[in-house]
Write a protein that holds these residues in place. Structure first.
Motif, PDB file in Angstrom:
ATOM      1  N   GLU A  21       0.408  -1.265  -0.110  1.00  0.00           N
ATOM      2  CA  GLU A  21      -0.257   0.525   0.555  1.00  0.00           C
ATOM      3  C   GLU A  21       1.045   0.982  -0.164  1.00  0.00           C
ATOM      4  N   THR A  22       2.277   0.916   1.056  1.00  0.00           N
ATOM      5  CA  THR A  22       2.910   2.406   0.415  1.00  0.00           C
ATOM      6  C   THR A  22       3.447   2.594  -0.152  1.00  0.00           C
ATOM      7  N   ALA A  23       4.372   1.411  -1.220  1.00  0.00           N
ATOM      8  CA  ALA A  23       4.818   1.409  -2.627  1.00  0.00           C
ATOM      9  C   ALA A  23       3.691   2.474  -3.930  1.00  0.00           C
ATOM     10  N   GLN A  24       2.436   1.944  -3.846  1.00  0.00           N
ATOM     11  CA  GLN A  24       1.093   2.458  -4.754  1.00  0.00           C
ATOM     12  C   GLN A  24       1.395   3.546  -4.532  1.00  0.00           C
ATOM     13  N   ARG A  25       1.326   4.353  -3.159  1.00  0.00           N
ATOM     14  CA  ARG A  25       0.840   5.605  -2.678  1.00  0.00           C
ATOM     15  C   ARG A  25       2.261   6.099  -2.465  1.00  0.00           C
ATOM     16  N   GLN A  26       3.019   6.289  -2.068  1.00  0.00           N
ATOM     17  CA  GLN A  26       4.334   6.640  -2.174  1.00  0.00           C
ATOM     18  C   GLN A  26       5.164   6.249  -2.826  1.00  0.00           C
ATOM     19  N   GLY A  27       5.475   5.237  -3.337  1.00  0.00           N
ATOM     20  CA  GLY A  27       6.184   4.706  -4.414  1.00  0.00           C
ATOM     21  C   GLY A  27       7.256   3.542  -3.904  1.00  0.00           C
ATOM     22  N   TYR A  28       8.602   3.482  -4.255  1.00  0.00           N
ATOM     23  CA  TYR A  28       8.984   2.648  -4.130  1.00  0.00           C
ATOM     24  C   TYR A  28       9.767   2.437  -2.742  1.00  0.00           C
ATOM     25  N   GLY A  29      10.673   3.619  -2.903  1.00  0.00           N
ATOM     26  CA  GLY A  29      11.386   4.257  -1.427  1.00  0.00           C
ATOM     27  C   GLY A  29      10.855   4.663  -0.246  1.00  0.00           C
ATOM     28  N   ALA A  30       9.696   4.791  -0.485  1.00  0.00           N
ATOM     29  CA  ALA A  30       8.855   5.078   0.440  1.00  0.00           C
ATOM     30  C   ALA A  30       8.680   3.505   1.786  1.00  0.00           C
ATOM     31  N   ALA A  31       8.304   2.550   0.879  1.00  0.00           N
ATOM     32  CA  ALA A  31       8.224   1.080   0.769  1.00  0.00           C
ATOM     33  C   ALA A  31       9.350   0.356   1.698  1.00  0.00           C
ATOM     34  N   PHE A  32      10.388   0.857   0.627  1.00  0.00           N
ATOM     35  CA  PHE A  32      11.758   0.152   1.340  1.00  0.00           C
ATOM     36  C   PHE A  32      12.154   0.851   2.619  1.00  0.00           C
ATOM     37  N   GLN A  33      12.254   2.654   2.432  1.00  0.00           N
ATOM     38  CA  GLN A  33      12.410   2.458   4.165  1.00  0.00           C
ATOM     39  C   GLN A  33      11.793   2.564   5.070  1.00  0.00           C
ATOM     40  N   ALA A  34      10.339   2.364   4.548  1.00  0.00           N
ATOM     41  CA  ALA A  34       9.271   1.478   6.192  1.00  0.00           C
ATOM     42  C   ALA A  34      10.000   0.685   6.914  1.00  0.00           C
ATOM     43  N   ALA A  35      10.512  -0.822   5.638  1.00  0.00           N
ATOM     44  CA  ALA A  35      11.218  -2.414   5.873  1.00  0.00           C
ATOM     45  C   ALA A  35      11.910  -1.945   6.494  1.00  0.00           C
ATOM     46  N   CYS A  36      13.215  -0.654   6.384  1.00  0.00           N
ATOM     47  CA  CYS A  36      14.600  -0.301   6.921  1.00  0.00           C
ATOM     48  C   CYS A  36      13.881   0.004   8.516  1.00  0.00           C
ATOM     49  N   GLY A  37      13.149   0.829   8.486  1.00  0.00           N
ATOM     50  CA  GLY A  37      12.571   0.778   9.864  1.00  0.00           C
ATOM     51  C   GLY A  37      11.820   0.029  10.772  1.00  0.00           C
TER      52      GLY A  37
END
Length: 345
Positions: free
Chosen positions: A82-98
């Motif tokens: 859902e994050t990747a769809q709304r904000q892009g791949y980079g935001a999803a990657f950062q969420a995973a790192c967090g």
């Protein structure tokens, strides 16, 4: 996870050697080696600077919050999409790192997140994919040493694929040789047990899942077999295999668009504009059809899903490939090109 494994994984993620950790803390490299092997433990006074050096805190370092349930992991990965769809791949990657900083010892979380992020660029391409790939490779490499056998075995196909793409065939072969030979079909045995207990709904659900997996495995094998025939100059065989692929996809109740995938791939291999245009028209038309597997006899117990996000993303990717990609560049100066663009209107 034991303290030594946490120290080792955090150190590797930070790109530090045992000698660098030892120098920063004023201890010997053998001492750090013993920590990582759980032969001995750091002095209590060294824990705060060790945590800072490894980019974490004492709570995480000492693993007070160690793991997540499989359900929590699944929910988190769905949230990544859902994050990747709304904000892009980079935001999803950062969420995973967090999340991984919060649960650094949860190998199943790292595995699930890494597998999602490894495939997601096909749908949400980032501008600098190789930067993310480098980090993902480090995760996969560390997971290949996981104490969890399912995680350890799960990352091997990814590492094999990467070695293949890089031309490191001997490394790929060594990993293939190390793959375990399945002795027992665990899912099938469980389904048989549930049927014996007359738990028909649970048993049917397992068999349906098995049918769908076998069907997609069969599709993959047929695509590779078709390509091999085409590369060897056996065009008639390739056409026959593509037709088998189409019939199998329809008989096994898979997504409507998959039935046209083999003919499309074959047309691209041949660089045949007329064949490709026809296959692409059929593919796009099928992608606009809803797929409701739970309404078919084969997949009655498949949970309904909201929307058809995958089809929409594939449609977008096809249009992007048609306009900008190299694989379909041979279509651009043909009479069919403008007509194909109108498919998305």
């Amino acid at each position: 996870m034991k303290l030594g494994q946490i120290i080792r994984e955090r150190r590797k993620n930070c790109g530090l050697t045992q000698e660098q950790v030892a120098q920063a803390l004023g201890v010997s490299a053998p001492a750090v080696n013993k920590w990582e092997r759980d032969v001995s433990f750091p002095d209590i006074t060294l824990l705060p600077p060790l945590a800072r050096l490894l980019g974490t805190d004492l709570n995480t370092l000492l693993s007070f919050r160690e793991t997540l349930t499989d359900m929590e992991i699944t929910s988190f990965v769905n949230g990544l999409d859902e994050t990747a769809q709304r904000q892009g791949y980079g935001a999803a990657f950062q969420a995973a790192c967090g999340k991984l900083r919060e649960f650094p010892s949860c190998d199943r979380l790292r595995y699930a997140a890494a597998m999602y992020l490894y495939g997601a660029p096909a749908f949400y391409p980032p501008p600098d994919e190789e930067v993310y790939r480098t980090q993902l490779e480090q995760w996969f490499q560390s997971l290949s040493e996981s104490a969890d056998p399912e995680v350890r075995q799960g990352v091997l196909p990814v590492l094999i694929s990467r070695f293949r793409q890089q031309g490191e065939f001997e490394k790929a072969r060594q990993l293939i040789d190390s793959l375990p030979v399945p002795v027992v079909d665990k899912e099938g045995q469980l389904a048989l047990l549930l049927a014996q207990e007359q738990k028909w709904e649970e048993a049917a659900s397992l068999w349906e899942r098995k049918v769908m997996k076998l069907a997609t495995d069969l599709q993959t094998a047929l695509l590779h077999l078709m390509e091999a025939a085409e590369r060897e100059g056996r065009q008639q065989d390739a056409d026959s295999i593509a037709l088998v692929y189409q019939n199998i996809s329809q008989l096994l109740g898979l997504a409507p668009w998959t039935a046209h995938n083999a003919h499309f791939q074959l047309a691209v291999l041949r660089q045949d504009p007329a064949m490709c245009a026809q296959a692409l028209q059929e593919l796009v038309s099928a992608l606009k059809e809803p797929w409701r597997p739970w309404k078919t006899p084969l997949y009655r117990h498949t949970p309904p899903k909201e929307g058809d996000g995958l089809s929409h993303r594939l449609l977008s990717l096809l249009r992007e490939e048609l306009e900008q990609g190299k694989d379909l560049e041979f279509l651009k100066n043909t009479p069919q090109y403008q007509e194909l663009l109108r498919l998305w209107q």
